[in-house]
Design a protein around this motif. Structure first.
Motif, short mmCIF file in Angstrom:
data_model
loop_
_atom_site.label_atom_id
_atom_site.label_comp_id
_atom_site.label_asym_id
_atom_site.label_seq_id
_atom_site.Cartn_x
_atom_site.Cartn_y
_atom_site.Cartn_z
N ARG A 31 4.33 4.29 -1.34
CA ARG A 31 3.31 4.52 -2.30
C ARG A 31 2.12 5.10 -1.47
O ARG A 31 0.72 5.71 -1.98
CB ARG A 31 2.13 3.25 -2.30
CG ARG A 31 2.41 2.25 -1.34
CD ARG A 31 2.18 0.75 -2.20
NE ARG A 31 1.26 0.60 -3.41
CZ ARG A 31 -0.63 0.54 -2.72
NH1 ARG A 31 -0.27 0.09 -1.71
NH2 ARG A 31 -1.41 0.30 -3.72
N GLU A 167 2.92 6.26 -6.39
CA GLU A 167 2.05 5.82 -7.08
C GLU A 167 3.39 5.20 -8.47
O GLU A 167 3.75 5.84 -9.55
CB GLU A 167 0.96 5.43 -7.99
CG GLU A 167 -0.52 6.21 -7.36
CD GLU A 167 -0.33 4.44 -6.59
OE1 GLU A 167 -0.85 3.58 -7.47
OE2 GLU A 167 -0.90 4.40 -5.88
N TRP A 199 3.96 -6.61 -1.06
CA TRP A 199 4.04 -6.46 -2.87
C TRP A 199 5.28 -6.57 -3.25
O TRP A 199 5.89 -6.34 -4.85
CB TRP A 199 4.04 -4.22 -3.32
CG TRP A 199 2.66 -4.10 -2.97
CD1 TRP A 199 1.87 -3.86 -3.99
CD2 TRP A 199 2.22 -4.34 -1.63
NE1 TRP A 199 0.55 -3.69 -3.11
CE2 TRP A 199 0.52 -3.55 -2.55
CE3 TRP A 199 2.38 -3.74 -0.61
CZ2 TRP A 199 -0.25 -3.13 -0.63
CZ3 TRP A 199 1.77 -4.03 0.54
CH2 TRP A 199 0.33 -3.28 0.08
N ASP A 267 -6.20 -8.94 -0.57
CA ASP A 267 -6.30 -8.36 -2.26
C ASP A 267 -5.27 -6.95 -2.32
O ASP A 267 -5.46 -6.32 -1.28
CB ASP A 267 -7.86 -7.62 -2.57
CG ASP A 267 -7.12 -7.75 -4.76
OD1 ASP A 267 -6.21 -7.02 -5.00
OD2 ASP A 267 -8.17 -7.23 -5.22
N ASP A 269 -4.71 -4.76 -4.30
CA ASP A 269 -5.53 -3.16 -4.25
C ASP A 269 -7.00 -3.32 -4.13
O ASP A 269 -7.20 -4.18 -4.36
CB ASP A 269 -5.34 -3.59 -6.59
CG ASP A 269 -3.40 -3.38 -7.08
OD1 ASP A 269 -3.10 -2.45 -6.40
OD2 ASP A 269 -3.74 -4.02 -7.60
N PRO A 270 -6.61 -2.83 -2.36
CA PRO A 270 -5.41 -1.46 -2.56
C PRO A 270 -4.97 -2.30 -1.42
O PRO A 270 -3.68 -1.57 -0.66
CB PRO A 270 -6.69 -0.76 -1.53
CG PRO A 270 -7.90 -1.88 -1.08
CD PRO A 270 -7.88 -2.78 -1.78
N GLY A 271 -5.06 -3.23 -0.55
CA GLY A 271 -3.51 -3.92 0.03
C GLY A 271 -4.01 -3.57 1.42
O GLY A 271 -2.87 -3.59 2.09
#
Length: 372
Positions: A31, A167, A199, A267, A269-271
């Motif tokens: 990604r 993505e 992820w 988090d 997103d964005p990680g």
């Protein structure tokens, strides 16, 4: 056989390389950029000391591959077998070390116990208040910034396709193959290998496999260059997480350090976690217990990242329990760097031959379902 590898950290790139070396047609999908997740946030420790005993066969396999990396990959990834010392400052730590050394011996790990005099004579400047230490001479360190790109480049030379900046939109199993649709088109293969790190649990959940995983970020730092005097990687045996520091000095003289700071939630997103400067003074006090001279040195950079921590601190590795052709290798809980080459080699063996010489049963994904 066609294999899609999801995730371009050390686990994914090593898997792509060893799969391609066994003749698989590999597409690796990442990604972001190769090696920019948990791998680049790593300390670079190549240690077997203190590992869960079930991980030691995999760690031994991986250590052998670290030793072959430069010749195998055609690049110096700065693996140095300079040893790994763990300092001990109290009787609880000494008891823990001796119990672990005894338990690990049948698993092929020999630890040398050092007295205070031996620490001072062999490693001057380290832990002046230490009452003992363990030493593993064949362990050491490697460069987290070099290893994943090196495996990716070597995999490409064997015919693997590396696709970055992707993505992933959907992942679908048709029965005989997997179809991954993405921002850069669709990819199809007979097998899918999930090496997506923090992820990874999201991908497993799409196939009905729940993994209790939390994403957390470590706090790391590096000092200005000093004369190169600290050869081994330095850690500590302690039951107090406030003192759980570690450090190593690279050949350019900088001292890289970590530990003794709570890993913060991330988090996805964005990680990516951000280092907290307010935590640095306490962290440096713990590091100075191992190397007092660091108290006089300037810190030039701090950083964090994103790692996946499984509830029992063991990785998820092996076949899917629900979906034929799906394989997992994620959730290495902040201590996967040493294991990376062995993970890639073992997963390639499992996928291509349907067996693995290294025992993986303790890492099965359905262990959480069995424990419920």
């Amino acid at each position: 056989m066609d294999v899609i590898v999801l995730g371009g950290g050390l686990m994914g790139t090593a898997s792509a390389y060893f799969l391609a070396r066994r003749g698989a047609r590999v597409t690796l999908v990442e990604r972001n950029r190769i090696g920019t997740g948990a791998t680049v946030a790593s300390f670079g420790n190549i240690r077997r000391t203190g590992r869960h005993l079930a991980q030691l066969p995999l760690a031994h396999r991986s250590l052998r591959l670290w030793g072959e990396a430069e010749k195998m990959l055609g690049r110096d990834v700065e693996f140095r077998a300079s040893g790994h010392i763990r300092l001990i400052f109290d009787q609880g730590g000494l008891a823990d070390m001796r119990a672990y050394a005894e338990a690990a011996r049948p698993w092929g790990l020999e630890l040398e116990e050092l007295s205070p005099r031996e620490i001072r004579s062999r490693f001057p400047g380290l832990g002046p208040d230490a009452i003992a230490a363990s030493f593993s001479p064949h362990d050491g360190s490697g460069n987290p910034r070099l290893i994943a790109p090196a495996y990716a480049e070597a995999a490409c030379k064997l015919g693997a396709e590396i696709v970055e900046g992707v993505e992933v939109e959907t992942i679908r199993c048709t029965g005989s193959s997997f179809v991954v649709t993405s921002s850069k088109g669709a990819f199809t293969a007979e097998c899918l290998l999930n090496t997506a790190g923090a992820w990874g649990a999201r991908i497993a959940a799409q196939f009905g496999e729940e993994v209790p995983l939390e994403a957390r970020g470590p706090q790391m730092g590096v000092t200005e260059p000093l004369p190169h005097r600290v050869l081994p990687v330095v850690g500590i045996w302690t039951r107090d997480k406030d003192y759980g520091a570690y450090l190593r000095q690279v050949e350019r003289g900088n001292i890289i350090f970590g530990g003794a700071a709570e890993r913060v939630p991330v988090d996805l997103d964005p990680g990516h976690a951000v280092a907290d400067p307010m935590r640095l003074p306490a962290q440096l006090r713990a590091v100075a217990r191992l190397l007092p001279a660091i108290a006089q040195v300037a810190v030039i950079r701090t950083w964090s990242g994103c790692e996946g921590y499984v509830r029992d601190m063991l990785p998820v590795m092996g076949r899917s329990a629900t979906t034929p052709g799906l394989f997992h290798a994620f959730g290495f809980s902040g201590h996967g760097f040493q294991l990376g080459p062995g993970v890639g080699d073992a997963m390639a063996e499992l996928i291509m031959t349907d067996q693995c010489e290294t025992p993986l049963d303790d890492f099965r994904i359905d262990r959480f379902r069995r424990a419920a």
